[in-house]
Scaffold this motif. Sequence first.
Motif, PDB file in Angstrom:
ATOM      1  N   ILE A 188       0.830  -1.202   0.000  1.00 49.28           N
ATOM      2  CA  ILE A 188       0.000   0.000   0.000  1.00 49.28           C
ATOM      3  C   ILE A 188       0.864   1.252   0.000  1.00 49.28           C
ATOM      4  CG2 ILE A 188      -1.643   1.344   1.374  1.00 49.28           C
ATOM      5  CD1 ILE A 188      -2.866  -1.273   2.313  1.00 49.28           C
ATOM      6  N   SER A 189       1.941   1.219   0.766  1.00 50.34           N
ATOM      7  CA  SER A 189       2.795   2.393   0.901  1.00 50.34           C
ATOM      8  C   SER A 189       3.649   2.627  -0.342  1.00 50.34           C
ATOM      9  CB  SER A 189       3.695   2.232   2.127  1.00 50.34           C
ATOM     10  OG  SER A 189       4.631   3.281   2.200  1.00 50.34           O
ATOM     11  N   VAL A 190       4.365   1.600  -0.783  1.00 52.48           N
ATOM     12  CA  VAL A 190       5.336   1.774  -1.861  1.00 52.48           C
ATOM     13  C   VAL A 190       4.660   1.902  -3.210  1.00 52.48           C
ATOM     14  CG1 VAL A 190       7.268   0.689  -3.078  1.00 52.48           C
ATOM     15  CG2 VAL A 190       7.140   0.582  -0.583  1.00 52.48           C
ATOM     16  N   GLN A 191       3.667   1.083  -3.481  1.00 51.65           N
ATOM     17  CA  GLN A 191       3.116   0.991  -4.820  1.00 51.65           C
ATOM     18  C   GLN A 191       1.872   1.845  -5.034  1.00 51.65           C
ATOM     19  OE1 GLN A 191       2.580  -3.188  -5.528  1.00 51.65           O
ATOM     20  NE2 GLN A 191       4.639  -3.689  -4.795  1.00 51.65           N
ATOM     21  N   GLN A 192       1.234   2.273  -3.947  1.00 55.85           N
ATOM     22  CA  GLN A 192      -0.027   2.979  -4.114  1.00 55.85           C
ATOM     23  C   GLN A 192       0.026   4.427  -3.676  1.00 55.85           C
ATOM     24  OE1 GLN A 192      -3.109   1.544  -1.574  1.00 55.85           O
ATOM     25  NE2 GLN A 192      -4.723   2.207  -2.926  1.00 55.85           N
ATOM     26  N   ILE A 194      -1.319   5.841  -0.864  1.00 53.27           N
ATOM     27  CA  ILE A 194      -2.389   6.372  -0.016  1.00 53.27           C
ATOM     28  C   ILE A 194      -1.907   6.454   1.426  1.00 53.27           C
ATOM     29  CG2 ILE A 194      -4.697   5.933   0.894  1.00 53.27           C
ATOM     30  CD1 ILE A 194      -5.474   4.878  -1.829  1.00 53.27           C
ATOM     31  N   LEU A 195      -1.303   5.380   1.899  1.00 55.88           N
ATOM     32  CA  LEU A 195      -0.532   5.414   3.147  1.00 55.88           C
ATOM     33  C   LEU A 195       0.936   5.534   2.762  1.00 55.88           C
ATOM     34  CD1 LEU A 195      -2.038   2.711   5.545  1.00 55.88           C
ATOM     35  CD2 LEU A 195      -1.713   5.119   6.060  1.00 55.88           C
ATOM     36  N   VAL A 196       1.662   6.471   3.345  1.00 56.88           N
ATOM     37  CA  VAL A 196       3.058   6.677   2.962  1.00 56.88           C
ATOM     38  C   VAL A 196       3.941   6.673   4.200  1.00 56.88           C
ATOM     39  CG1 VAL A 196       2.514   7.961   0.868  1.00 56.88           C
ATOM     40  CG2 VAL A 196       2.767   9.188   3.014  1.00 56.88           C
ATOM     41  N   GLU A 197       5.180   6.244   4.021  1.00 58.01           N
ATOM     42  CA  GLU A 197       6.138   6.218   5.114  1.00 58.01           C
ATOM     43  C   GLU A 197       6.820   7.577   5.198  1.00 58.01           C
ATOM     44  OE1 GLU A 197       9.485   3.194   6.995  1.00 58.01           O
ATOM     45  OE2 GLU A 197       9.088   3.151   4.829  1.00 58.01           O
ATOM     46  N   SER A 204       1.663   7.802   7.567  1.00 60.36           N
ATOM     47  CA  SER A 204       0.466   8.638   7.629  1.00 60.36           C
ATOM     48  C   SER A 204      -0.251   8.520   6.295  1.00 60.36           C
ATOM     49  CB  SER A 204       0.812  10.104   7.902  1.00 60.36           C
ATOM     50  OG  SER A 204       1.314  10.725   6.726  1.00 60.36           O
ATOM     51  N   PHE A 205      -1.474   8.995   6.246  1.00 63.25           N
ATOM     52  CA  PHE A 205      -2.153   9.104   4.952  1.00 63.25           C
ATOM     53  C   PHE A 205      -1.480  10.215   4.152  1.00 63.25           C
ATOM     54  CE2 PHE A 205      -5.215   6.756   7.369  1.00 63.25           C
ATOM     55  CZ  PHE A 205      -5.778   5.905   6.435  1.00 63.25           C
ATOM     56  N   SER A 206      -1.427  10.024   2.839  1.00 61.55           N
ATOM     57  CA  SER A 206      -0.696  10.970   2.001  1.00 61.55           C
ATOM     58  C   SER A 206      -1.292  12.367   2.051  1.00 61.55           C
ATOM     59  CB  SER A 206      -0.647  10.480   0.547  1.00 61.55           C
ATOM     60  OG  SER A 206      -1.951  10.273   0.040  1.00 61.55           O
ATOM     61  N   HIS A 207      -2.569  12.473   2.378  1.00 61.13           N
ATOM     62  CA  HIS A 207      -3.197  13.783   2.552  1.00 61.13           C
ATOM     63  C   HIS A 207      -4.303  13.649   3.581  1.00 61.13           C
ATOM     64  CE1 HIS A 207      -5.147  17.628   1.678  1.00 61.13           C
ATOM     65  NE2 HIS A 207      -4.053  17.956   1.031  1.00 61.13           N
ATOM     66  N   LEU A 208      -4.463  14.678   4.405  1.00 55.11           N
ATOM     67  CA  LEU A 208      -5.486  14.660   5.442  1.00 55.11           C
ATOM     68  C   LEU A 208      -6.879  14.450   4.853  1.00 55.11           C
ATOM     69  CD1 LEU A 208      -6.300  14.978   8.388  1.00 55.11           C
ATOM     70  CD2 LEU A 208      -6.279  17.465   8.070  1.00 55.11           C
TER      71      LEU A 208
END
Length: 486
Positions: A188-192, A194-197, A204-208
Amino acid sequence: VTAMTKPIIISCRTAAYRNLGNFRRFSDIFIADFDDGQIDAVLSKIGFARKQIGSRKQQKSAGQFFKNQQTKAAKELAKNAPITHIFYVLAYDRSQTLPSNRSVLYRKALRILLEEWAAEKRIERVLIYEGLHTELEEELLAEISHRGFQNNKLFFNQQEIVKQIKAFLTGNLNAPQHLDGEAVLKAISVQQGILVERAEAVYSFSHLTLQEYLTAKYIVDNNAVPDLVNQYITEDRWKEVFLLVAGLMPGKAGADPLLLAMEAKALDYLKTPLPQQRFIPLLQWAEDVTTGSTGDLSPVAKRSVAIAIVIAIANAYAYADVYNIANTIVNAIANADVYSIANTIAYAIANATADIYTYANAYVNIIDCLIRAAKEIQDFPEVFRDTNWAGLIAQLETLKTQIPNRNQLEQVYREFAERIIKVWLNAFYLTREMVEFAQEELAEIDRQYFYIYWLMLECKKAAVKVSPETWAAIEDRMFRVPASQT
């Protein structure tokens, strides 16, 4: 920030900033909304730059769509945040239509991200996506989002997210049990995105906006609207969630249950000691002085104008901020012209009342200010019943001829100031006791009553469906003393 260093700008949501507290040595400013030209420029750049969104022809149309398919509601949404522009481009490229409801827009954009991403990974034979279909992932993300929002968390450590993913998968018989929680999070983090490290093992979510939307989705899907209203209705950081919930509520009832629950919360406040003793008399006053007036405004619009004006006077007495959310409600309920005039009147009264003891040598200006306000009322759609505005103007003109000279004692000035105030309050059938509030009292009424009604009005605009009967009943009760308390 010293002259030897470069200026630093930190931006965030207003509600988030309030939770963080003040930053020393920084100045607070509000970022202005985008104007039409800036909206077009941003959309054009996004449309041309994002190669992953369809063909070159689609990219061009995405950059130009706002000029071809404008709506007032869509324009209002586009003024606030660049992320909204990206969502518009995503939605428009897919369907060539322009969502005007924020919940519909976010739902379409998120679904496009998830579906296109999942489709790409199936083509690439990434095994993790064989069982984690779009609907399931939405449920997972919504659960993570809601739990974090409840705990006022924008950042999550890796361990807690992995634990939540594992619990979600094992708690659903239809979810793929073979998936590894850490692998799901990484994908989810690397390829998508929406959730980012954000830092090592911190996510966190990429945007509030995405977290707010997913939180709203969880609330609607899990019938948690009563808990939302009871626990968070007066918290600023939940405002966007309320608006999104209003737009997501399905079925024949639409947003009616949400609006009625919010109204009940505002009415519950009137049962507590402060409003019973201090504010309910003003609500009764507003109804008494407006009922039967000949103006063509609706009864609720008349009551809202009366309340906005009296709250401005109360704010001035308390030396509080004269711009109260009650004035904003006038704009939402009545038309723009009515709001403009009501706001002018409220400011004139408030400023004159606040200044009257401070500037003993400025009585002419103060009285002239009140006279101008009274004259504007004469051209105003009649709100107040049985008020002699011409007589008020005449009394004020007479007071101009009786201003004490500069050699008088301070007590003489104060007595004259009281005469000015009394003349004006009498015109509105008010007494000093009715409008003298402490700042803390006004702040409480604003937050526990006016803010809730303002948020209701915003939710009504954000909703896909509100029944006319329900809203008519709410307006009939708005800014009135409940029948059980009369």
